[in-house]
Design a protein around this motif. Structure first.
Motif, PDB file in Angstrom:
ATOM      1  N   ALA A  35     -20.220  10.390 -10.752  1.00 21.34           N
ATOM      2  CA  ALA A  35     -19.977   9.722  -9.062  1.00 21.34           C
ATOM      3  C   ALA A  35     -20.069   7.769  -9.141  1.00 21.34           C
ATOM      4  O   ALA A  35     -19.815   7.549 -10.691  1.00 21.34           O
ATOM      5  N   PRO A  36     -18.836   7.923  -8.670  1.00 16.45           N
ATOM      6  CA  PRO A  36     -18.626   6.275  -8.060  1.00 16.45           C
ATOM      7  C   PRO A  36     -19.560   5.717  -8.900  1.00 16.45           C
ATOM      8  O   PRO A  36     -20.006   5.127  -8.845  1.00 16.45           O
ATOM      9  N   LYS A  37     -19.325   3.910  -9.579  1.00 13.96           N
ATOM     10  CA  LYS A  37     -20.152   3.401 -10.219  1.00 13.96           C
ATOM     11  C   LYS A  37     -20.628   2.244  -9.293  1.00 13.96           C
ATOM     12  O   LYS A  37     -20.927   1.061  -9.575  1.00 13.96           O
ATOM     13  N   GLN A  38     -20.824   1.972  -7.876  1.00 15.88           N
ATOM     14  CA  GLN A  38     -20.524   1.022  -6.894  1.00 15.88           C
ATOM     15  C   GLN A  38     -21.342   1.924  -6.025  1.00 15.88           C
ATOM     16  O   GLN A  38     -21.452   2.899  -5.217  1.00 15.88           O
ATOM     17  N   PRO A  39     -22.063   0.972  -5.457  1.00 17.78           N
ATOM     18  CA  PRO A  39     -23.112   1.365  -4.482  1.00 17.78           C
ATOM     19  C   PRO A  39     -21.666   1.941  -3.091  1.00 17.78           C
ATOM     20  O   PRO A  39     -21.058   1.249  -2.859  1.00 17.78           O
ATOM     21  N   LEU A  40     -21.749   3.548  -2.881  1.00 24.28           N
ATOM     22  CA  LEU A  40     -21.127   3.964  -1.731  1.00 24.28           C
ATOM     23  C   LEU A  40     -20.876   3.041  -0.314  1.00 24.28           C
ATOM     24  O   LEU A  40     -19.945   3.431   0.282  1.00 24.28           O
ATOM     25  N   PRO A  41     -22.457   2.627   0.361  1.00 26.90           N
ATOM     26  CA  PRO A  41     -22.100   2.295   1.239  1.00 26.90           C
ATOM     27  C   PRO A  41     -20.941   1.207   1.408  1.00 26.90           C
ATOM     28  O   PRO A  41     -20.575   0.273   2.487  1.00 26.90           O
ATOM     29  N   LEU A  42     -20.368   0.072   0.135  1.00 23.38           N
ATOM     30  CA  LEU A  42     -19.491  -0.935  -0.210  1.00 23.38           C
ATOM     31  C   LEU A  42     -18.018  -0.344   0.784  1.00 23.38           C
ATOM     32  O   LEU A  42     -17.258  -1.426   1.477  1.00 23.38           O
ATOM     33  N   LEU A  43     -17.724   0.733   0.820  1.00 25.13           N
ATOM     34  CA  LEU A  43     -16.605   1.687   0.606  1.00 25.13           C
ATOM     35  C   LEU A  43     -16.829   1.713   2.476  1.00 25.13           C
ATOM     36  O   LEU A  43     -15.295   1.420   2.828  1.00 25.13           O
ATOM     37  N   THR A  44     -17.419   2.020   2.882  1.00 23.77           N
ATOM     38  CA  THR A  44     -17.214   2.350   4.601  1.00 23.77           C
ATOM     39  C   THR A  44     -17.327   0.777   5.288  1.00 23.77           C
ATOM     40  O   THR A  44     -17.305   0.550   6.061  1.00 23.77           O
ATOM     41  N   ALA A  45     -18.275  -0.138   4.244  1.00 21.93           N
ATOM     42  CA  ALA A  45     -18.733  -1.578   5.077  1.00 21.93           C
ATOM     43  C   ALA A  45     -17.824  -2.503   4.891  1.00 21.93           C
ATOM     44  O   ALA A  45     -17.699  -3.585   5.872  1.00 21.93           O
ATOM     45  N   SER A  46     -16.820  -2.032   3.744  1.00 23.32           N
ATOM     46  CA  SER A  46     -15.049  -2.956   4.487  1.00 23.32           C
ATOM     47  C   SER A  46     -14.502  -2.970   5.818  1.00 23.32           C
ATOM     48  O   SER A  46     -14.445  -3.750   6.517  1.00 23.32           O
ATOM     49  N   ALA A  47     -14.753  -1.398   5.822  1.00 22.41           N
ATOM     50  CA  ALA A  47     -13.966  -1.451   6.896  1.00 22.41           C
ATOM     51  C   ALA A  47     -15.084  -1.620   8.226  1.00 22.41           C
ATOM     52  O   ALA A  47     -14.138  -1.635   9.164  1.00 22.41           O
ATOM     53  N   LEU A  48     -15.641  -1.196   8.495  1.00 20.70           N
ATOM     54  CA  LEU A  48     -16.692  -1.631   9.427  1.00 20.70           C
ATOM     55  C   LEU A  48     -16.440  -3.147   9.518  1.00 20.70           C
ATOM     56  O   LEU A  48     -16.648  -3.351  10.487  1.00 20.70           O
ATOM     57  N   GLY A  49     -16.839  -4.552   8.740  1.00 20.16           N
ATOM     58  CA  GLY A  49     -16.861  -5.285   8.980  1.00 20.16           C
ATOM     59  C   GLY A  49     -15.055  -6.134   9.398  1.00 20.16           C
ATOM     60  O   GLY A  49     -14.996  -6.799  10.118  1.00 20.16           O
ATOM     61  N   ASP A  50     -14.249  -4.874   9.552  1.00 24.21           N
ATOM     62  CA  ASP A  50     -13.263  -4.663   9.734  1.00 24.21           C
ATOM     63  C   ASP A  50     -12.963  -4.397  11.429  1.00 24.21           C
ATOM     64  O   ASP A  50     -12.512  -5.145  12.318  1.00 24.21           O
ATOM     65  N   GLY A  51     -14.295  -4.169  11.930  1.00 23.12           N
ATOM     66  CA  GLY A  51     -14.310  -3.861  13.756  1.00 23.12           C
ATOM     67  C   GLY A  51     -13.607  -5.361  14.804  1.00 23.12           C
ATOM     68  O   GLY A  51     -13.144  -5.459  14.667  1.00 23.12           O
ATOM     69  N   PRO A  52     -15.264  -6.020  14.047  1.00 26.81           N
ATOM     70  CA  PRO A  52     -14.946  -7.319  15.053  1.00 26.81           C
ATOM     71  C   PRO A  52     -14.076  -8.186  14.608  1.00 26.81           C
ATOM     72  O   PRO A  52     -13.255  -8.549  15.893  1.00 26.81           O
ATOM     73  N   THR A  53     -13.111  -8.011  13.565  1.00 28.18           N
ATOM     74  CA  THR A  53     -11.719  -8.979  13.792  1.00 28.18           C
ATOM     75  C   THR A  53     -10.812  -7.842  15.065  1.00 28.18           C
ATOM     76  O   THR A  53      -9.996  -8.368  15.441  1.00 28.18           O
ATOM     77  N   VAL A  54     -10.606  -6.831  14.603  1.00 20.33           N
ATOM     78  CA  VAL A  54      -9.624  -5.385  15.248  1.00 20.33           C
ATOM     79  C   VAL A  54     -10.173  -6.380  16.802  1.00 20.33           C
ATOM     80  O   VAL A  54      -9.600  -6.613  17.259  1.00 20.33           O
ATOM     81  N   ILE A  55     -11.529  -6.348  17.259  1.00 19.22           N
ATOM     82  CA  ILE A  55     -11.823  -7.201  18.440  1.00 19.22           C
ATOM     83  C   ILE A  55     -11.575  -7.612  19.114  1.00 19.22           C
ATOM     84  O   ILE A  55     -10.173  -7.942  19.518  1.00 19.22           O
ATOM     85  N   LEU A  56     -11.795  -8.769  17.571  1.00 16.26           N
ATOM     86  CA  LEU A  56     -11.314 -10.377  18.667  1.00 16.26           C
ATOM     87  C   LEU A  56      -9.857 -10.533  18.227  1.00 16.26           C
ATOM     88  O   LEU A  56      -8.758 -10.918  19.396  1.00 16.26           O
ATOM     89  N   VAL A  57      -8.747  -9.999  16.827  1.00 21.07           N
ATOM     90  CA  VAL A  57      -7.678 -10.376  17.161  1.00 21.07           C
ATOM     91  C   VAL A  57      -6.773  -9.536  18.505  1.00 21.07           C
ATOM     92  O   VAL A  57      -5.711  -9.759  18.656  1.00 21.07           O
ATOM     93  N   GLY A  58      -7.172  -7.694  17.438  1.00 26.14           N
ATOM     94  CA  GLY A  58      -6.741  -7.308  18.791  1.00 26.14           C
ATOM     95  C   GLY A  58      -6.830  -7.568  20.460  1.00 26.14           C
ATOM     96  O   GLY A  58      -5.788  -7.549  20.952  1.00 26.14           O
ATOM     97  N   GLY A  59      -7.654  -8.117  20.470  1.00 22.68           N
ATOM     98  CA  GLY A  59      -8.395  -8.167  22.412  1.00 22.68           C
ATOM     99  C   GLY A  59      -7.383  -9.659  22.766  1.00 22.68           C
ATOM    100  O   GLY A  59      -6.669  -9.286  23.606  1.00 22.68           O
TER     101      GLY A  59
END
Lengths: 405, 250
Positions: B196-220
């Protein structure tokens, strides 16, 4: 002797029908068969359960319904937001004639996804749970909210086509005025929501690190899903409009379609370059030449989604010939579907250690939902003002002609 | 999480008696048959790998992929250690099955109202300061329980004190660390343990989810800006046309 004229008559009648509606009767048969099969699948899924209706197992918990129904359903419905944003936000007025069609396709596409969810979810009557039970760390939570909101946005964006058929002028005008005042906000919200959940659908697979095949697993799955959805969604729009012109008597300037195809080509090129750079960056080039099923399906996907369309769209006689354009778009759509099925099924097979082939009822359920959307689309184009239509067909003019003379 | 409970499975000690399996089935009221794979009625099983016996069960990750994946928050990591499942929230999307790096959760495919099943580390028993049923049933202490710190220390002591052990505690860094640990004298990959990967797996999706607000702000902001330009252009074009026609008239 006496039987001869009857037979001739019957024959003439039959040939007449055969000349008049061969296509329609063929397609009607096909659609009826699909619906019949779909009905049985519905029974199998809801009365007998997953085990009877699907070949899903613990190592393969997501199959055709997610891969084809959800991932492709949402992805191929990306045309609506792309065209709406181009017309309203970027001011590309030349796409306005196909705006309603593309919004309608997206709306129906998302509707099939929502209906598909009913099959897909183990406990479908709890589909509202994400509205009140939140987990902000879940990609699927974000996807579900975006899809809910965007389906609403699409319904609102499309609503004037229905409302303008309301016979009461007051109601109609009141609604249309309100609609006009929120339209830009709707389009803006729709564009952002689409951009988010198109990418997040790829984001769903970020958590499969170490299990999804290196040909597809990338930290940039989100970007890839986004970049591929727009050209594929536009390709679907072109196909649908071509069919409307061919069989529903719609009048569309075919130059618009070739304009759209001029946008598709660079988008696919960007996507192709992005995929290539990503594979190089991840040191995954070695997997490109291995003799395995994954690699074969990877090349099929790249050939259909990137290579073939780029070659074809580069040719004048493809861009400017609606029929050639239609088939090129069909290739793009097939390539897109191969990609989504590769990510959701092919790429996970080796680590799952099983070989998943969908049961026929899985195909039938998905096909029936798509067929229902196509039928709905057809009737919408016929009865609503989606596309400008040609003057009534010739036989009416022939009827009118003697009167004039 | 100082009081996080954990389990250590010492593969060198397991005799394959399947007492843990049966104790688990008994406490859940499942039929007492022997199953070879995890299933809705077998939340832990003992696999034969050559001449070794390997227990399978939920690893109770410190930062579980399943809990981050679950859109309604039915799966949760509790402070006491177990990753628990609230069936009343579950909508049956099965993203937890997709997300789990150890392929542990099972789905009741043959039921009409299917739920996810997996070991919950006997959370109800832990709350009463009782050990998990499987650990209690083990006649040779191949599975032991304690706080996560104690268990890790004990595992460390064993693998350092005896040269036969592989110098790795499986679960110490897998998926960012778990609450179920394995030590063994046979390399883990030979016993069917996944890398199994050695890092906590939720980190993998957290970075993508963290982009959400940026997408909304910058994109908006970007889209609004573009819309403004489009509007402005149309206004200018209109004004110019008016001016032109006014000139022509005069």
């Amino acid at each position: 002797m006496s039987a001869t004229p009857k037979t001739t008559l019957a024959k003439t009648a039959r040939t007449k029908t055969a000349i008049g509606f061969p296509k329609i009767s063929f397609w009607r048969t096909v659609v009826t068969l699909i619906f019949a099969a779909g009905l049985y699948s519905m029974y199998a899924r809801f009365a007998l359960g997953f085990k009877a209706a699907t070949n899903l197992t613990d190592p393969q918990p997501w199959g055709l319904w997610v891969g084809l129904g959800t991932l492709c359903g949402v992805g191929l419905s990306a045309g609506g937001f792309a065209i709406a944003a181009s017309v309203y936000l970027l001011g590309f007025e030349r796409y306005r004639p196909i705006l309603r069609t593309s919004v309608l396709i997206s709306f129906l596409g998302y509707s099939t996804v929502c209906i598909g969810m009913m099959y897909e979810l183990g406990i479908p009557w709890r589909i509202w749970h994400p509205i009140v039970m939140w987990n902000r760390h879940s990609v699927l939570f974000e996807v579900s909210w975006c899809v809910m909101l965007y389906t609403t946005v699409l319904a609102l964006e499309f609503s004037p086509a229905l409302v303008e058929k309301i016979p009461w002028v007051r109601v109609r005008e009141l609604y249309l005025r309100w609609h006009h005042s929120i339209l830009i906000a709707l389009v803006l919200a729709g564009t952002l929501l689409s951009s988010m959940h198109q990418s997040f659908l790829g984001g769903l697979y970020l958590i499969t690190k170490g299990r999804l095949d290196p040909l597809w697993y990338s930290p940039y799955l989100t970007t890839m899903f986004y970049l591929s959805a727009i050209p594929a969604g536009l390709a679907v729009t072109i196909m649908a409009i071509y069919l409307c012109v061919r069989s529903l008597n719609a009048r569309v300037d075919m130059n618009i379609l070739s304009d759209v195809s001029r946008v598709i080509a660079p988008l696919l090129a960007i996507y192709g370059v992005f995929r290539a750079v990503d594979l190089i960056n991840r040191d995954a080039l070695q997997y490109l030449w291995m003799w395995r099923e994954e690699t074969g399906l990877f090349w099929l996907e790249i050939a259909l989604l990137v290579i073939a369309p780029l070659i074809l769209l580069n040719m004048e006689k493809v861009r400017n010939n609606p029929q050639n354009l239609y088939w090129t778009c069909a290739i793009i759509v097939m390539g897109f579907m191969t990609n989504r099925l590769n990510v959701s099924i092919t790429g996970l097979q080796a680590s799952a250690g099983i070989y998943y082939v969908p049961k026929w009822t899985e195909f039938a359920a998905t096909l029936a939902t798509i067929a229902a959307a196509v039928v709905a689309f057809r009737y919408a184009v016929i009865y609503l003002d989606i596309l400008p239509k040609n003057p009534p067909p010739q036989r009416l003019m022939v009827l009118g002609a003697p009167g004039k003379a | 999480m100082a009081t996080t409970q954990a389990i250590l499975v010492d593969i060198t000690k397991c005799i394959g008696c399947r007492s843990c399996e049966q104790a688990c089935k008994q406490i859940h009221g499942f039929p007492a048959n022997t199953e070879t794979k995890l299933s809705p009625t077998a939340l832990t099983i003992v696999e034969e790998r050559g001449d070794r016996f390997v227990r399978r069960m939920c690893m109770h990750c410190q930062d579980p992929a399943c809990a981050s994946a679950c859109l309604v928050g039915a799966l949760k990591k509790s402070a006491a250690g177990p990753v628990t499942y609230d069936a009343s929230k579950c909508i049956g999307c099965r993203y937890c099955l997709v997300a789990c790096p150890f392929s542990v959760p099972r789905y009741q495919w043959s039921k009409l109202v299917p739920y996810v099943t997996k070991c919950d580390l006997c959370a109800a028993r832990l709350a009463k300061s009782q050990p998990p049923a499987c650990v209690e049933a083990c006649p040779v202490q191949a599975s032991i329980t304690g706080t996560r710190e104690e268990i890790l220390e004990e595992a460390q002591r064993r693998i350092l004190g005896d040269s036969k052990y592989v110098k790795h505690i499986y679960g110490s860094d897998e998926a960012g660390g778990t609450s179920v640990f394995f030590i063994s004298d046979v390399p883990f990959e030979k016993l069917g343990f996944v890398a199994a990967p050695k890092q906590p797996l939720p980190l993998l999706t957290a970075s993508a989810l963290g982009d959400g607000p940026t997408v909304i702000l910058v994109g908006g902001a970007l889209l609004s800006g573009l819309y403004w330009i489009t509007q402005r252009r149309a206004e200018v074009a209109l004004a110019e046309a008016r001016e032109k026609s006014a000139k022509e008239r005069s």
